[in-house]
Design a protein around this motif. Structure first.
Motif, short mmCIF file in Angstrom:
data_model
loop_
_atom_site.label_atom_id
_atom_site.label_comp_id
_atom_site.label_asym_id
_atom_site.label_seq_id
_atom_site.Cartn_x
_atom_site.Cartn_y
_atom_site.Cartn_z
N ILE A 67 -9.84 -7.07 -43.38
CA ILE A 67 -10.88 -7.21 -42.37
C ILE A 67 -10.36 -6.82 -40.98
O ILE A 67 -11.10 -6.25 -40.17
N GLU A 68 -9.09 -7.11 -40.69
CA GLU A 68 -8.57 -6.80 -39.37
C GLU A 68 -8.50 -5.30 -39.13
O GLU A 68 -8.93 -4.81 -38.08
N SER A 69 -7.96 -4.54 -40.08
CA SER A 69 -7.88 -3.09 -39.90
C SER A 69 -9.27 -2.48 -39.79
O SER A 69 -9.48 -1.51 -39.06
N THR A 70 -10.23 -3.06 -40.51
CA THR A 70 -11.61 -2.57 -40.45
C THR A 70 -12.19 -2.76 -39.07
O THR A 70 -12.78 -1.83 -38.48
N PHE A 71 -12.03 -3.94 -38.50
CA PHE A 71 -12.62 -4.23 -37.19
C PHE A 71 -11.83 -3.58 -36.05
O PHE A 71 -12.40 -3.22 -35.02
N VAL A 72 -10.51 -3.45 -36.22
CA VAL A 72 -9.71 -2.75 -35.22
C VAL A 72 -10.16 -1.28 -35.12
O VAL A 72 -10.19 -0.71 -34.02
N GLN A 73 -10.52 -0.70 -36.24
CA GLN A 73 -11.02 0.67 -36.22
C GLN A 73 -12.40 0.74 -35.58
O GLN A 73 -12.72 1.68 -34.84
N SER A 104 -10.96 -14.07 -33.60
CA SER A 104 -11.13 -12.63 -33.41
C SER A 104 -10.28 -11.84 -34.40
O SER A 104 -9.13 -12.18 -34.66
N HIS A 105 -10.87 -10.79 -34.92
CA HIS A 105 -10.13 -9.84 -35.76
C HIS A 105 -9.86 -8.54 -35.01
O HIS A 105 -9.07 -7.71 -35.47
N ALA A 106 -10.51 -8.37 -33.86
CA ALA A 106 -10.24 -7.23 -32.98
C ALA A 106 -10.75 -7.60 -31.60
O ALA A 106 -11.92 -7.93 -31.42
N VAL A 107 -9.87 -7.56 -30.61
CA VAL A 107 -10.24 -7.90 -29.24
C VAL A 107 -9.48 -6.98 -28.29
O VAL A 107 -8.30 -6.69 -28.51
#
Length: 217
Positions: A67-73, A104-107
């Protein structure tokens, strides 16, 4: 991404084996329906760019299950599409007292000197409910403020944090459950109410990705 490339990306997702993953299956079906409607009815290039970003993020999730790599992208594309200076994509979690907070998974890393939209951190938590972020959790509704300093929902910002001049927060609801949120800040012209509807595909698909991740883990 060209429209032909988006069509191919969505087509590839449609053939993905998602047996035992009902939430991911729903996300792919919904994305395909959005793209089919766009092709039939036409629309602006900005909406096509949104669907392209979502197709790429779903593809990343299918490939990585992370999920983190998905939202970071995904986050930098959403900042660009919204004209925002910073923001986050987060999951709603609960502490031992059963109070909600945002994981947060991407901030955006706003503390980095001369940061840009691709400077992303993960794994930050937002617990204060007396803020615009917290208002997403307590209201379970979109939160739009183009004058945060005068907004009673705003509890200010932490020391060293950039001033917030405009804010848009959108909840991710899946089957009536609040599972996540998007927060965007500091679009120079502020945020229009129409942005809530524009970003609804992101809210639906991101919520389903979070739900699939939980289902699998």
């Amino acid at each position: 991404m060209l429209q032909s490339q988006i069509t191919e990306a969505v087509k590839n997702l449609d053939s993905t084996d998602v047996s035992g993953q009902p939430f991911l299956h729903e996300a792919i079906v919904y994305l395909k329906s959005c793209w089919d409607q766009y092709q039939m009815a036409g629309g602006n290039e900005r909406y096509a760019d949104l669907l392209s970003a979502l197709a790429e993020s779903v593809s990343t999730y299918v490939d990585t299950s992370e999920i983190e790599s998905t939202f970071v992208q995904l986050l930098p594309d959403i900042l660009l599409l919204s004209g925002s200076r910073f923001g986050f994509l987060a999951e709603v979690c609960y502490n031992s007292a059963d109070h909600p907070y945002l994981q947060s998974h991407a901030v955006t890393n706003i503390y980095k000197p001369r940061y840009d939209r691709r400077d992303i951190l993960t794994n930050l938590q937002f617990h204060n409910l007396e803020t615009l972020n917290g208002a997403i959790l307590t209201s379970r509704n979109p939160v739009l403020s183009n004058n945060p300093q005068q907004d009673p929902r705003s509890g200010g910002v932490p020391f060293g944090h950039l001033k917030i001049s405009a804010f848009l927060g959108l909840p991710f609801l899946v089957n009536g459950n609040l599972v996540g949120a998007l927060a965007l800040a500091n679009c120079p012209d502020g945020y229009l109410e129409t942005e809530i509807q524009f970003f609804s595909p992101l809210c639906i698909i991101s919520g389903l990705i979070i739900s699939d991740y939980r289902h699998r883990n």
